[in-house]
Motif scaffolding. Structure first.
Motif, mmCIF file in Angstrom:
data_model
loop_
_atom_site.group_PDB
_atom_site.id
_atom_site.type_symbol
_atom_site.label_atom_id
_atom_site.label_comp_id
_atom_site.label_asym_id
_atom_site.label_seq_id
_atom_site.Cartn_x
_atom_site.Cartn_y
_atom_site.Cartn_z
ATOM 1 N N LEU A 1 0.826 -1.208 0.000
ATOM 2 C CA LEU A 1 0.000 0.000 0.000
ATOM 3 C C LEU A 1 0.859 1.257 0.000
ATOM 4 N N ILE A 2 1.936 1.257 0.778
ATOM 5 C CA ILE A 2 2.838 2.410 0.811
ATOM 6 C C ILE A 2 3.489 2.612 -0.552
ATOM 7 N N MET A 3 3.946 1.519 -1.167
ATOM 8 C CA MET A 3 4.636 1.617 -2.453
ATOM 9 C C MET A 3 3.700 2.096 -3.555
ATOM 10 N N VAL A 4 2.536 1.469 -3.668
ATOM 11 C CA VAL A 4 1.614 1.821 -4.754
ATOM 12 C C VAL A 4 1.169 3.276 -4.641
ATOM 13 N N SER A 5 0.798 3.700 -3.443
ATOM 14 C CA SER A 5 0.314 5.074 -3.271
ATOM 15 C C SER A 5 1.416 6.089 -3.547
ATOM 16 N N SER A 6 2.618 5.857 -3.029
ATOM 17 C CA SER A 6 3.695 6.828 -3.228
ATOM 18 C C SER A 6 4.146 6.883 -4.678
ATOM 19 N N VAL A 7 4.256 5.736 -5.342
ATOM 20 C CA VAL A 7 4.714 5.715 -6.730
ATOM 21 C C VAL A 7 3.728 6.435 -7.644
ATOM 22 N N PHE A 8 2.447 6.166 -7.476
ATOM 23 C CA PHE A 8 1.476 6.782 -8.376
ATOM 24 C C PHE A 8 1.285 8.266 -8.083
ATOM 25 N N ILE A 9 1.430 8.675 -6.850
ATOM 26 C CA ILE A 9 1.369 10.109 -6.555
ATOM 27 C C ILE A 9 2.512 10.842 -7.243
ATOM 28 N N GLY B 1 12.864 4.100 -8.837
ATOM 29 C CA GLY B 1 11.898 3.054 -8.517
ATOM 30 C C GLY B 1 12.454 2.043 -7.522
ATOM 31 N N ALA B 2 13.729 1.682 -7.687
ATOM 32 C CA ALA B 2 14.365 0.785 -6.713
ATOM 33 C C ALA B 2 14.370 1.414 -5.326
ATOM 34 N N GLY B 3 14.646 2.717 -5.256
ATOM 35 C CA GLY B 3 14.634 3.401 -3.959
ATOM 36 C C GLY B 3 13.254 3.410 -3.335
ATOM 37 N N PHE B 4 12.219 3.663 -4.137
ATOM 38 C CA PHE B 4 10.853 3.653 -3.607
ATOM 39 C C PHE B 4 10.463 2.268 -3.101
ATOM 40 N N GLY B 5 10.859 1.226 -3.807
ATOM 41 C CA GLY B 5 10.528 -0.129 -3.368
ATOM 42 C C GLY B 5 11.193 -0.504 -2.062
ATOM 43 N N ILE B 6 12.490 -0.217 -1.946
ATOM 44 C CA ILE B 6 13.218 -0.543 -0.715
ATOM 45 C C ILE B 6 12.679 0.278 0.454
ATOM 46 N N LEU B 7 12.427 1.563 0.222
ATOM 47 C CA LEU B 7 11.910 2.419 1.289
ATOM 48 C C LEU B 7 10.535 1.949 1.760
ATOM 49 N N SER B 8 9.677 1.527 0.858
ATOM 50 C CA SER B 8 8.344 1.053 1.238
ATOM 51 C C SER B 8 8.434 -0.191 2.115
#
Length: 271
Positions: free
Chosen positions: A141-149, A221-228
């Motif tokens: 949920l954190i990853m999907v919401s942050s990436v699409f925003i 994208g790799a950073g967003f995935g690891i952070l999530s």
């Protein structure tokens, strides 16, 4: 009559000796404590040691994702030491134009398949199944919401001309799954994490080869995935079941007798 006089004089000297100035000077007065106030706090059992900012969980969880996201932002379009345009030119030179494959659409979930296979083989993960499922759900949920925003906020076109390139959702998904697998199984073997991150890196490479993303998109994208994934673990309080390695809740029942009446005393201590 002379001896009683000597006895009385001797007794007077003995009684006066403890209070004489000479005896008082023989007992040194303790010096003022001017050193202990500069000592460091105790580090034994029960001592509270405050960690520095660089040793905190928040810093360790965010430093790698921050570097990846920051580098991705710095290489958007023609910017940076090795820009997205430079990477695009090298990819076209190596693989040629018109590459299309759908392998990355399925490979982004491969670390989850690896995790499931290892668990079915009997290898124990860090968390029990319930808490592991909750961490995965929260991280997704954190990853999907942050990436699409961020996608719709930046509105950067892809290499093939379609919109919403930054960051890469496929790459974020792959590295999220790889981070969870690495966290769950790193105590068993580091090779599980190496395999998962290799699969995730393959997804990032295919997104660029397929002309779907720039270099900046996949690195961020790799950073967003690891952070999530890290945020999923940091915000989880293990309310369902107990945290592995801890102690379960305890219930103590003892007989009670008071003022002629009998009963039971219940003491429940949650963990």
């Amino acid at each position: 009559m002379r001896f009683p006089l000597f006895k009385s004089v001797g007794l007077s000297l003995l009684l006066a000796a403890p209070f004489s100035p000479t005896r008082a000077q023989q007992v040194p007065k303790p010096a003022a404590d001017t050193l202990h106030k500069f000592e460091r706090p105790a580090t034994g059992v029960g001592a509270v040691v405050k960690k520095s900012f660089f040793q905190s969980k928040g810093f360790r969880a965010s430093v790698v994702p921050a570097v990846l996201i920051g580098y991705g932002i710095s290489t958007i379009h023609g910017h940076g030491f090795y820009s997205s345009y430079d990477a695009k030119s090298d990819i076209n030179h190596l693989f040629g134009p018109g590459r299309h494959t759908h392998v990355d659409d399925f490979l982004q979930f491969a670390p989850y398949l690896e995790l499931g296979g290892v668990l079915l083989a009997g290898v124990e993960s860090r968390n029990d199944r319930v808490n592991l499922g909750l961490v995965i759900l929260k991280s997704e949920l954190i990853m999907v919401s942050s990436v699409f925003i961020v996608k719709y906020a930046t509105n950067i076109d892809r290499p093939d001309g379609t919109p919403t390139a930054f960051p890469s959702g496929h790459t974020a998904q792959a590295f999220l799954a790889a981070s969870i697998l690495h966290t769950e199984l790193r105590d068993k073997s580091q090779w599980y994490g190496i395999g998962a991150y290799t699969l995730a890196s393959g997804v990032a490479a295919l997104r660029m080869i397929n002309d779907k993303h720039w270099e900046s998109d996949v690195v961020a994208g790799a950073g967003f995935g690891i952070l999530s994934a890290h945020l999923g673990y940091l915000t989880h309080r293990y309310r369902w079941g107990h945290k592995p390695g801890g102690t379960a809740s305890s219930l103590h029942v003892t007989p009670l007798y008071y003022a002629g009446a009998t009963g039971l005393s219940l003491n429940w201590q949650p963990r």
